[in-house]
Design a protein around this motif. Sequence first.
Motif, short mmCIF file in Angstrom:
data_model
loop_
_atom_site.label_atom_id
_atom_site.label_comp_id
_atom_site.label_asym_id
_atom_site.label_seq_id
_atom_site.Cartn_x
_atom_site.Cartn_y
_atom_site.Cartn_z
N VAL A 1 -3.25 7.41 0.32
CA VAL A 1 -2.28 8.49 0.13
C VAL A 1 -1.41 8.21 -1.09
O VAL A 1 -1.17 9.10 -1.92
CB VAL A 1 -1.41 8.67 1.40
CG1 VAL A 1 -0.20 9.56 1.12
CG2 VAL A 1 -2.24 9.26 2.52
N ALA A 2 -0.95 6.97 -1.22
CA ALA A 2 -0.12 6.61 -2.36
C ALA A 2 -0.91 6.68 -3.66
O ALA A 2 -0.38 7.11 -4.69
CB ALA A 2 0.45 5.21 -2.16
N GLY B 1 4.05 9.43 -2.67
CA GLY B 1 4.55 8.12 -3.05
C GLY B 1 5.56 7.58 -2.06
O GLY B 1 5.50 6.41 -1.67
N ALA B 2 6.46 8.43 -1.62
CA ALA B 2 7.47 8.00 -0.65
C ALA B 2 6.82 7.64 0.68
O ALA B 2 7.19 6.63 1.31
CB ALA B 2 8.50 9.10 -0.45
N ILE B 3 5.85 8.41 1.12
CA ILE B 3 5.15 8.11 2.37
C ILE B 3 4.40 6.78 2.25
O ILE B 3 4.44 5.95 3.16
CB ILE B 3 4.19 9.25 2.74
CG1 ILE B 3 4.98 10.48 3.17
CG2 ILE B 3 3.21 8.83 3.83
CD1 ILE B 3 4.16 11.74 3.31
N GLY B 4 3.73 6.57 1.11
CA GLY B 4 3.02 5.32 0.91
C GLY B 4 3.92 4.11 0.94
O GLY B 4 3.61 3.10 1.56
N VAL B 5 5.06 4.22 0.28
CA VAL B 5 6.01 3.10 0.27
C VAL B 5 6.56 2.84 1.67
O VAL B 5 6.62 1.68 2.12
CB VAL B 5 7.16 3.36 -0.73
CG1 VAL B 5 8.27 2.35 -0.56
CG2 VAL B 5 6.64 3.33 -2.16
N ILE C 1 2.54 0.01 -1.30
CA ILE C 1 3.85 -0.06 -1.94
C ILE C 1 3.72 0.08 -3.45
O ILE C 1 4.46 0.84 -4.09
CB ILE C 1 4.57 -1.37 -1.56
CG1 ILE C 1 4.97 -1.33 -0.09
CG2 ILE C 1 5.80 -1.59 -2.43
CD1 ILE C 1 5.49 -2.64 0.44
N VAL C 2 2.77 -0.62 -4.04
CA VAL C 2 2.59 -0.57 -5.50
C VAL C 2 2.18 0.83 -5.95
O VAL C 2 2.77 1.41 -6.88
CB VAL C 2 1.56 -1.62 -5.96
CG1 VAL C 2 1.18 -1.42 -7.41
CG2 VAL C 2 2.11 -3.03 -5.74
N PHE C 3 1.18 1.40 -5.28
CA PHE C 3 0.72 2.74 -5.66
C PHE C 3 1.80 3.79 -5.37
O PHE C 3 1.97 4.76 -6.12
CB PHE C 3 -0.57 3.12 -4.92
CG PHE C 3 -1.77 2.33 -5.34
CD1 PHE C 3 -1.96 1.94 -6.66
CD2 PHE C 3 -2.74 1.98 -4.42
CE1 PHE C 3 -3.07 1.21 -7.04
CE2 PHE C 3 -3.85 1.27 -4.79
CZ PHE C 3 -4.02 0.88 -6.10
#
Length: 108
Positions: free
Chosen positions: A29-30, A56-60, A87-89
């Motif tokens: 997802v990220a 990005g927020a969901i991935g983090v 977190i990186v992506f």
Amino acid sequence: MSVRLLLAESVSSSTLTTDRLVATAAAFVALAGAVTGALALARASRRRTVVALSAGAIGVLVGVLVLATADGGPGTGNGVVGGYAAIVFGLAAVVLGGLAVAHSRRAA
């Protein structure tokens, strides 16, 4: 005794545990958010910007959650590697989405 215990806790690299599945999904997802953020930066699109920032927020968030609940390190089946990748992506997606927002505001 501790060597046996350590070996008993690790799982095969091909075993798909629930934690690995969640971390891998968050990383994908990220990554999709990062790709969408790059596309939003290349061509101004509000929808792509929102998707990049959200993904990005969901991935983090999911990556941090996976790492916070992990009992061991890489190779234990807890999704640690996928959590770090998410977190990186995710951070890359948020940065690219933010740059796309800034770019679209300057163009307007």
